[in-house]
Enzyme design. Structure first.
Site, PDB file in Angstrom:
ATOM      1  N   SER A 267      66.578  17.282  63.626  1.00  0.00           N
ATOM      2  CA  SER A 267      66.511  18.052  64.862  1.00  0.00           C
ATOM      3  C   SER A 267      67.222  19.382  64.681  1.00  0.00           C
ATOM      4  CB  SER A 267      67.135  17.261  66.000  1.00  0.00           C
ATOM      5  OG  SER A 267      68.528  17.178  65.793  1.00  0.00           O
ATOM      6  N   LYS A 268      67.297  20.128  65.767  1.00  0.00           N
ATOM      7  CA  LYS A 268      67.839  21.486  65.697  1.00  0.00           C
ATOM      8  C   LYS A 268      69.189  21.558  65.006  1.00  0.00           C
ATOM      9  CE  LYS A 268      65.481  20.262  68.569  1.00  0.00           C
ATOM     10  NZ  LYS A 268      65.535  19.000  69.197  1.00  0.00           N
ATOM     11  N   ARG A 269      70.056  20.614  65.324  1.00  0.00           N
ATOM     12  CA  ARG A 269      71.415  20.747  64.797  1.00  0.00           C
ATOM     13  C   ARG A 269      71.506  20.544  63.287  1.00  0.00           C
ATOM     14  NH1 ARG A 269      72.955  15.197  64.658  1.00  0.00           N
ATOM     15  NH2 ARG A 269      71.344  14.143  65.836  1.00  0.00           N
ATOM     16  N   HIS A 270      70.387  20.189  62.657  1.00  0.00           N
ATOM     17  CA  HIS A 270      70.418  20.040  61.205  1.00  0.00           C
ATOM     18  C   HIS A 270      70.093  21.344  60.488  1.00  0.00           C
ATOM     19  CE1 HIS A 270      69.647  15.741  62.387  1.00  0.00           C
ATOM     20  NE2 HIS A 270      70.745  15.673  61.689  1.00  0.00           N
TER      21      HIS A 270
END
Length: 495
Positions: A267-270
């Site tokens: 997801s985005k935080r990766h």
RNA sequence: GCCCGCAUCGUCUAGCGGUUAGGACACCACUCUUUCAAGGUGGUAACCGGGGUUCGACUCCCCGUGCGGGUACCA
């Protein structure tokens, strides 16, 4: 519902080209995720050289639909080299390849299912369904539709629809069990008791993907469906639908998910996760393809560098892995470096160009040659070459390093005559610089390096640069001479 | 809650009953070297746990645990 297709006609499937036919059917809701692209890559490869790879746009969700994402998807696939044989832009024997343009087919399929008693109209409200599920959950039961509208008569359903009551069409899941042999996971068995009466047609007249996939995969002659395991639980619904329609189902291959470094769904935080982001970071499509292929596949040998064409020849269903893979960007970096080094300098120059717009066209090939084995990503080029496109002004302490400023300045005094002698081979220039440095160091080779360092800092303002002769050539002998003069001045003042 | 999937070095993976458990990334040394890289050499590092089956289990079966997915008129 503007369509040239005949209303309520479910065509017979005709003979279609390709020994195998595999498709990639993204939903246009934004950008292609690295995980999506991996299944596209797998489908492309598994179709094989004598198969066909098709792209179909699954735009059945009008709320999330973003029409402008379609060109982006196609561009991304093209960038990776996943050339499709049939698709929304180029057409093909099964056109159209956009599901919203195929509504009559879905309507016809629904009609057939309802007539056969394999599907039924449902008028249940959202509220009732929510309450139902909540109750089932507290009772420890599987949450599924209770069949409330199953017993409605055809006449009753028609009457209520004509009165304008919103309705969906649900699949009537029969008692029993559903099984299939998954190409990746092996034999699968689901008790139909746990399978929901899935909505096939929404109240807005659009199919859910459950219906759309079944109808279109059949009509388009798809032989194998490759998708992520998140689809595994809906496969029985699809199988039941195929059977109710009297169609032979394709074979299914469910591949594991790609996970982030913390082992959760990407997801985005990766960090980077869309293909566009990887591209902007300076990854080559060759490297992305090579990397992605090894997430869930391996050749079974110790080879690890593959072109897309080689992958298409080598990837087979029986070597797909069932366990999830963590995306390791360090490995991608490594592979990208390998691919950067494999590129001919002229090719690399072309790839570097967008990352270094300030470079003159004739500078690009020498630049490519000098950065080729020192970068792992194209976006590292500007940093590595900053000295050539800006004017560094190193201070005296930085310049002298561990040398006496007078000695450093004296060494630099002797350099300019060497610079004008271009076009020397780089090795010869370096030989002269080295021997000059050794002279100043009185034969001490280790000390000579300190002098060379002074020259590097004087001309580039940095201790770490590409090799000196090439760097000086990029700067230009004249400008390099001015920088040396300046350095001599600074060192002399400090002395 | 219910249904389902997965499980070898930190990571990607090889292995498909008998191996010193192999390779690659990363990491650490050494080497090459004008710096940095690239290259070369070497090294550290793994079979989730418990029961079976078997002469013999990383490999097969069961249970547990962990992780993941699904559970929508989203795909």
């Amino acid at each position: 519902m503007s369509s040239a297709l005949p209303s309520n006609a479910l065509p017979e499937r005709v003979d279609l080209p390709g020994r195998r036919r595999l498709r990639f059917a993204p939903s246009p809701t934004g950008e292609l995720h690295i995980g999506n692209v991996r299944t596209a890559l797998l489908s492309y490869c598994l179709a094989g050289e004598d198969g066909r790879f098709l792209v179909r746009i699954e735009d059945t969700d009008r709320e999330r639909y973003q029409p402008e994402s379609v060109p982006g998807y196609l561009e991304t696939l093209a960038w990776l080299g996943l050339q499709w044989d049939e698709g929304p832009d180029i057409g093909g024997p099964c056109a159209p390849y956009t599901e919203s343009e195929r509504l009559p087919y879905f309507e016809a399929a629904v009609e057939r299912l309802v007539e056969a008693g394999a599907a039924y109209y449902c008028f249940c409200t959202r509220e009732r369904l929510d309450q139902l599920r909540a109750a089932q959950r507290t009772a420890g039961l599987p949450t599924r539709y209770d069949g409330h509208c199953r017993t409605l008569t055809a006449a009753e359903a028609t009457r209520r629809r004509e009165l304008g009551e919103p309705a969906v069409v649900r699949l009537l899941v029969p008692a029993g069990e559903t099984r299939w042999d998954d190409l990746v996971l092996g034999p699968q068995l689901f008790d139909n008791e746990t399978i929901d009466d899935q909505v096939l047609l929404k109240s807005d007249g659009f199919p859910t993907y459950h219906l759309a996939q079944v109808v279109d995969d059949h009509l388009m002659g798809i032989t194998e469906v490759v998708r992520a395991v998140e689809w595994l639980p809906s496969t029985p619904k699809h199988l039941i639908t195929y059977a109710a329609l009297g169609w032979e189902a394709p074979r299914f291959a469910h591949v594991a998910l790609v996970l982030g470094q913390d082992h959760s769904k990407l997801s985005k935080r990766h960090g980077a996760q869309t293909v566009r982001e990887f591209r902007e970071l300076g990854y080559l499509p060759e490297a992305v393809v090579n990397f992605l292929a090894f997430l869930g596949w391996s050749p079974g040998t110790e080879e690890e560098i593959f072109t897309l064409a080689e992958l298409r020849r080598r990837v087979t269903f029986d070597r797909l892995q069932a366990s999830p893979a963590v995306l390791d960007q360090q490995r991608l970096d490594y592979l990208n470096g390998v691919w950067i080094r494999k590129l001919p300098a002229e090719q690399l120059a072309l790839r570097i160009q967008p990352f270094l717009p300030e470079a003159a066209p004739e500078q690009l090939i020498p630049i490519a040659a000098m950065v080729q084995e020192r970068i792992r990503r194209l976006d590292q080029v500007p940093g590595l070459l900053a000295f050539a496109f800006s004017e560094p002004e190193p201070g005296a302490d930085f310049l002298r390093g561990k040398l006496d400023p007078r000695e450093a300045a004296a060494f630099l005094q002797d350099i300019p005559p060497l610079l004008g002698t271009a076009p020397d081979p780089a090795a010869e220039m370096m030989d002269r610089i080295r021997s000059l440095a050794e002279t100043h160091a009185k034969g001490d080779r280790a000390a000579a390096k300190k002098y060379i360092r002074v020259l590097r800092v004087a001309t580039t303002g940095a201790e770490v640069t590409p090799p000196l002769p090439e760097s000086i050539a990029l700067i230009g002998a004249e400008k390099a001479g001015r920088r040396i003069d300046r350095a001599i001045r600074v060192l002399t003042e400090a002395a």
